[in-house]
Motif scaffolding. Structure first.
Motif, PDB file in Angstrom:
ATOM      1  N   LYS A   1     -86.640  35.374  31.365  1.00  0.00           N
ATOM      2  CA  LYS A   1     -86.817  34.824  32.495  1.00  0.00           C
ATOM      3  C   LYS A   1     -87.114  33.568  31.530  1.00  0.00           C
ATOM      4  O   LYS A   1     -87.742  32.317  32.114  1.00  0.00           O
ATOM      5  CB  LYS A   1     -88.324  35.307  32.734  1.00  0.00           C
ATOM      6  N   VAL A   2     -86.945  33.276  30.976  1.00  0.00           N
ATOM      7  CA  VAL A   2     -86.283  31.611  30.145  1.00  0.00           C
ATOM      8  C   VAL A   2     -85.626  31.597  29.493  1.00  0.00           C
ATOM      9  O   VAL A   2     -84.675  32.207  29.282  1.00  0.00           O
ATOM     10  CB  VAL A   2     -87.599  32.029  28.575  1.00  0.00           C
ATOM     11  N   ALA A   3     -84.742  29.960  29.567  1.00  0.00           N
ATOM     12  CA  ALA A   3     -83.506  29.519  29.339  1.00  0.00           C
ATOM     13  C   ALA A   3     -83.911  28.605  28.568  1.00  0.00           C
ATOM     14  O   ALA A   3     -85.735  27.908  28.749  1.00  0.00           O
ATOM     15  CB  ALA A   3     -83.701  28.559  31.102  1.00  0.00           C
ATOM     16  N   THR A   4     -83.215  28.523  27.552  1.00  0.00           N
ATOM     17  CA  THR A   4     -83.201  27.436  26.444  1.00  0.00           C
ATOM     18  C   THR A   4     -81.798  26.212  26.651  1.00  0.00           C
ATOM     19  O   THR A   4     -81.191  26.859  26.675  1.00  0.00           O
ATOM     20  CB  THR A   4     -83.435  28.171  25.127  1.00  0.00           C
ATOM     21  N   VAL A   5     -82.699  25.083  26.360  1.00  0.00           N
ATOM     22  CA  VAL A   5     -82.020  23.712  26.790  1.00  0.00           C
ATOM     23  C   VAL A   5     -81.426  23.586  25.469  1.00  0.00           C
ATOM     24  O   VAL A   5     -82.508  22.379  24.907  1.00  0.00           O
ATOM     25  CB  VAL A   5     -82.421  23.560  28.195  1.00  0.00           C
ATOM     26  N   THR A   6     -80.330  23.366  24.916  1.00  0.00           N
ATOM     27  CA  THR A   6     -80.356  22.980  23.761  1.00  0.00           C
ATOM     28  C   THR A   6     -79.633  21.696  23.311  1.00  0.00           C
ATOM     29  O   THR A   6     -78.264  21.805  24.025  1.00  0.00           O
ATOM     30  CB  THR A   6     -79.905  23.851  22.981  1.00  0.00           C
ATOM     31  N   LEU A   7     -80.056  20.105  23.134  1.00  0.00           N
ATOM     32  CA  LEU A   7     -79.343  18.779  23.078  1.00  0.00           C
ATOM     33  C   LEU A   7     -78.453  19.376  21.411  1.00  0.00           C
ATOM     34  O   LEU A   7     -78.829  19.610  20.562  1.00  0.00           O
ATOM     35  CB  LEU A   7     -80.123  17.797  22.313  1.00  0.00           C
ATOM     36  N   ASN A   8     -76.519  19.730  22.673  1.00  0.00           N
ATOM     37  CA  ASN A   8     -76.010  19.885  21.070  1.00  0.00           C
ATOM     38  C   ASN A   8     -75.189  18.928  20.206  1.00  0.00           C
ATOM     39  O   ASN A   8     -73.716  19.575  20.651  1.00  0.00           O
ATOM     40  CB  ASN A   8     -75.329  21.233  21.727  1.00  0.00           C
ATOM     41  N   ARG A   9     -75.433  17.794  20.059  1.00  0.00           N
ATOM     42  CA  ARG A   9     -75.004  16.602  19.435  1.00  0.00           C
ATOM     43  C   ARG A   9     -75.290  16.750  18.148  1.00  0.00           C
ATOM     44  O   ARG A   9     -75.851  15.603  17.390  1.00  0.00           O
ATOM     45  CB  ARG A   9     -74.535  15.723  20.382  1.00  0.00           C
ATOM     46  N   PRO A  10     -75.318  17.145  17.333  1.00  0.00           N
ATOM     47  CA  PRO A  10     -76.310  17.647  16.101  1.00  0.00           C
ATOM     48  C   PRO A  10     -75.627  15.985  15.256  1.00  0.00           C
ATOM     49  O   PRO A  10     -76.376  15.741  14.142  1.00  0.00           O
ATOM     50  CB  PRO A  10     -75.812  18.422  15.634  1.00  0.00           C
ATOM     51  N   GLU A  11     -74.001  15.755  15.401  1.00  0.00           N
ATOM     52  CA  GLU A  11     -73.525  15.242  14.174  1.00  0.00           C
ATOM     53  C   GLU A  11     -73.800  13.309  14.624  1.00  0.00           C
ATOM     54  O   GLU A  11     -73.752  12.319  13.553  1.00  0.00           O
ATOM     55  CB  GLU A  11     -72.159  14.838  14.314  1.00  0.00           C
ATOM     56  N   LEU A  12     -74.368  13.473  15.809  1.00  0.00           N
ATOM     57  CA  LEU A  12     -74.613  12.047  15.936  1.00  0.00           C
ATOM     58  C   LEU A  12     -76.886  12.399  16.057  1.00  0.00           C
ATOM     59  O   LEU A  12     -76.770  10.989  16.602  1.00  0.00           O
ATOM     60  CB  LEU A  12     -74.271  11.930  17.244  1.00  0.00           C
ATOM     61  N   ARG A  13     -77.069  13.464  15.369  1.00  0.00           N
ATOM     62  CA  ARG A  13     -79.008  13.260  15.475  1.00  0.00           C
ATOM     63  C   ARG A  13     -78.923  13.697  17.419  1.00  0.00           C
ATOM     64  O   ARG A  13     -80.026  12.937  17.515  1.00  0.00           O
ATOM     65  CB  ARG A  13     -79.297  12.075  15.409  1.00  0.00           C
ATOM     66  N   ASN A  14     -77.837  13.792  18.069  1.00  0.00           N
ATOM     67  CA  ASN A  14     -78.731  13.822  19.237  1.00  0.00           C
ATOM     68  C   ASN A  14     -78.991  12.929  20.296  1.00  0.00           C
ATOM     69  O   ASN A  14     -79.613  13.462  20.921  1.00  0.00           O
ATOM     70  CB  ASN A  14     -79.498  15.796  19.460  1.00  0.00           C
ATOM     71  N   ALA A  15     -78.486  11.828  19.932  1.00  0.00           N
ATOM     72  CA  ALA A  15     -78.329  10.998  20.680  1.00  0.00           C
ATOM     73  C   ALA A  15     -77.692  10.997  22.162  1.00  0.00           C
ATOM     74  O   ALA A  15     -77.006  11.657  21.983  1.00  0.00           O
ATOM     75  CB  ALA A  15     -77.761   9.829  19.864  1.00  0.00           C
ATOM     76  N   PHE A  16     -78.116  10.534  22.743  1.00  0.00           N
ATOM     77  CA  PHE A  16     -77.636  10.833  24.300  1.00  0.00           C
ATOM     78  C   PHE A  16     -76.695   9.144  24.742  1.00  0.00           C
ATOM     79  O   PHE A  16     -77.480   8.353  24.797  1.00  0.00           O
ATOM     80  CB  PHE A  16     -78.476  11.175  25.147  1.00  0.00           C
ATOM     81  N   ASN A  17     -76.023   9.702  25.910  1.00  0.00           N
ATOM     82  CA  ASN A  17     -75.275   8.686  26.178  1.00  0.00           C
ATOM     83  C   ASN A  17     -75.116   9.297  27.884  1.00  0.00           C
ATOM     84  O   ASN A  17     -75.465  10.254  28.039  1.00  0.00           O
ATOM     85  CB  ASN A  17     -73.881   9.007  26.207  1.00  0.00           C
ATOM     86  N   GLU A  18     -74.061   8.902  28.777  1.00  0.00           N
ATOM     87  CA  GLU A  18     -74.001   8.854  29.981  1.00  0.00           C
ATOM     88  C   GLU A  18     -73.813  10.016  30.573  1.00  0.00           C
ATOM     89  O   GLU A  18     -74.212  10.930  31.467  1.00  0.00           O
ATOM     90  CB  GLU A  18     -73.082   8.177  30.703  1.00  0.00           C
ATOM     91  N   GLN A  19     -72.948  10.630  29.495  1.00  0.00           N
ATOM     92  CA  GLN A  19     -72.851  12.255  30.274  1.00  0.00           C
ATOM     93  C   GLN A  19     -73.263  13.197  29.708  1.00  0.00           C
ATOM     94  O   GLN A  19     -74.441  14.616  30.533  1.00  0.00           O
ATOM     95  CB  GLN A  19     -71.454  12.861  29.013  1.00  0.00           C
ATOM     96  N   ALA A  20     -74.222  12.991  28.465  1.00  0.00           N
ATOM     97  CA  ALA A  20     -76.028  13.709  27.981  1.00  0.00           C
ATOM     98  C   ALA A  20     -76.415  14.012  29.335  1.00  0.00           C
ATOM     99  O   ALA A  20     -77.336  14.883  29.744  1.00  0.00           O
ATOM    100  CB  ALA A  20     -76.539  13.680  26.846  1.00  0.00           C
ATOM    101  N   ILE A  21     -76.884  12.673  29.713  1.00  0.00           N
ATOM    102  CA  ILE A  21     -77.841  11.934  30.583  1.00  0.00           C
ATOM    103  C   ILE A  21     -77.490  13.101  31.472  1.00  0.00           C
ATOM    104  O   ILE A  21     -78.340  12.854  32.439  1.00  0.00           O
ATOM    105  CB  ILE A  21     -78.030  10.468  31.048  1.00  0.00           C
ATOM    106  N   ALA A  22     -76.357  12.850  32.087  1.00  0.00           N
ATOM    107  CA  ALA A  22     -76.005  13.181  33.614  1.00  0.00           C
ATOM    108  C   ALA A  22     -76.474  14.627  33.950  1.00  0.00           C
ATOM    109  O   ALA A  22     -76.603  15.408  34.617  1.00  0.00           O
ATOM    110  CB  ALA A  22     -75.042  12.665  33.932  1.00  0.00           C
ATOM    111  N   GLU A  23     -75.944  15.414  31.827  1.00  0.00           N
ATOM    112  CA  GLU A  23     -75.928  16.946  32.262  1.00  0.00           C
ATOM    113  C   GLU A  23     -77.447  17.195  32.048  1.00  0.00           C
ATOM    114  O   GLU A  23     -77.798  18.471  32.569  1.00  0.00           O
ATOM    115  CB  GLU A  23     -75.361  17.221  30.873  1.00  0.00           C
TER     116      GLU A  23
END
Length: 261
Positions: A13-35
Motif C-alpha cells: 500500500k506504499v508507493a515509492t517515487v525515486t528521483l533517478n538521475r544520480p549522475e546529475l545529483r537528481n537535478a530536474f529538467n522539463e521531463q523530470a517536472i512533467a514526470e
C-alpha cells in the motif's frame, strides 16, 4: 508507465517515487517536472496506494535545476519563461495537494528547487550530514515558485534569512526551524521512514484525506462563527461516513477496522 527520470515501486500500500538521475545529483529538467506531476496525480487517484514516499538515488537528494535546462532557459523569451515556470509551479502544487500522505526521505544534499519538492510533502525525514541551501540569489534569481511551500515549512523569519543569504544550513538547523520533522543517522533513515509509513497506512484512508484538507484549509484562519460552523460540519460529516462509523464500531467492539483487513 515507464519513466526516464524516476523509478516507481508499489508494495504493501506504499508507493515509492525515486528521483533517478544520480549522475546529475537528481537535478530536474522539463521531463523530470512533467514526470513528477504525472506520477503524483496518478498515485493520488490510485485506491491501492495509501502513502507515497519521495526518495532519491545517489549521494544527493536534488541539486535543483539541471544545468542544461538552465542554459536553455537563458535564451527563453518572457512568455517562454512564464510557461516553463508555470509547469514547475503546477508540479509542486500537485504534490502539495495530493490526497495521499506524502513523505520526503532526504538522504543527501537538497538545494534550490529540491527544497520545494521536500517542502511540498507532508512529512520530512532527513539524514544527519545533509545540507540544505536556497541558492537562487547567487545566480541572480529568486526562489519564487517554491516559496509558498518553503515559507510554510520553515517559517517567515527563517525564509527572510536564507532566501537572501543563500547560506547552507544543515539537517539539525532544518529540524530546529521546522523544515524537517525528524533527523536521524543515515543508518536509521530507512527504518525511521518505514515506521512512519506503517502508521500512515494503518489509519482510515478517508480520514487521512480529510485531515490533510483540514490543515490546509483551516491554517491561519481567524476563529470566527463561520470557522466553528465549518469545523463542526466536517466532524459531523465524517462521523456519518462509512469509515467513520466503522472506525468507532471497531474500537467499541475491540476489533480491527475493515481497512486493515
Amino acid at each position: 508507465m515507464n519513466y526516464d527520470t524516476l523509478t516507481i515501486a508499489i508494495a504493501d500500500k506504499v508507493a515509492t517515487v525515486t528521483l533517478n538521475r544520480p549522475e546529475l545529483r537528481n537535478a530536474f529538467n522539463e521531463q523530470a517536472i512533467a514526470e513528477l506531476a504525472l506520477v503524483f496525480d496518478e498515485l493520488g487517484r490510485n485506491e491501492l496506494v495509501r502513502a507515497i514516499v519521495l526518495a532519491a538515488n545517489g549521494p544527493a537528494f536534488c541539486a535543483g535545476a539541471d544545468l542544461n535546462w538552465m542554459k536553455k532557459m537563458a535564451g527563453y523569451s518572457h512568455d517562454e519563461n512564464l510557461a516553463d515556470a508555470s509547469r514547475l509551479a503546477d508540479m509542486l502544487r500537485t504534490i502539495y495537494l495530493c490526497p495521499k500522505p506524502t513523505l520526503a526521505k532526504v538522504q543527501g544534499d537538497c538545494y534550490a528547487g529540491g527544497m520545494g519538492l521536500v517542502a511540498a510533502c507532508d512529512i520530512v525525514v532527513a539524514a544527519e550530514g545533509v545540507n540544505f541551501c536556497l541558492s537562487e540569489v547567487k545566480l541572480g534569481l529568486i526562489p519564487a515558485t517554491i516559496s509558498p511551500y518553503v515559507i510554510k515549512a520553515m517559517g517567515e523569519q527563517a525564509a527572510r534569512r536564507y532566501f537572501i543569504s543563500a547560506e547552507r544550513f544543515d539537517a539539525a538547523a532544518a529540524l530546529r526551524m521546522g523544515f524537517a520533522h525528524e533527523v536521524v543517522v543515515p543508518e536509521q533513515l530507512d527504518t525511521t521512514v518505514a515506521g512512519i509509513v506503517k502508521s500512515l497506512v494503518s489509519n482510515s484512508p478517508h480520514a487521512v484525506v480529510e485531515a490533510k484538507k483540514l490543515v490546509r484549509e483551516v491554517v491561519d484562519l481567524p476563529v470566527t462563527d463561520a470557522l466553528l460552523l465549518d469545523t463542526a460540519g466536517r466532524i459531523a460529516a465524517i462521523r456519518a461516513s462509512n469509515e467513520g462509523r466503522e472506525g468507532v464500531a471497531s474500537f467499541l467492539e475491540k476489533r480491527k477496522p475493515s481497512w486493515l483487513n
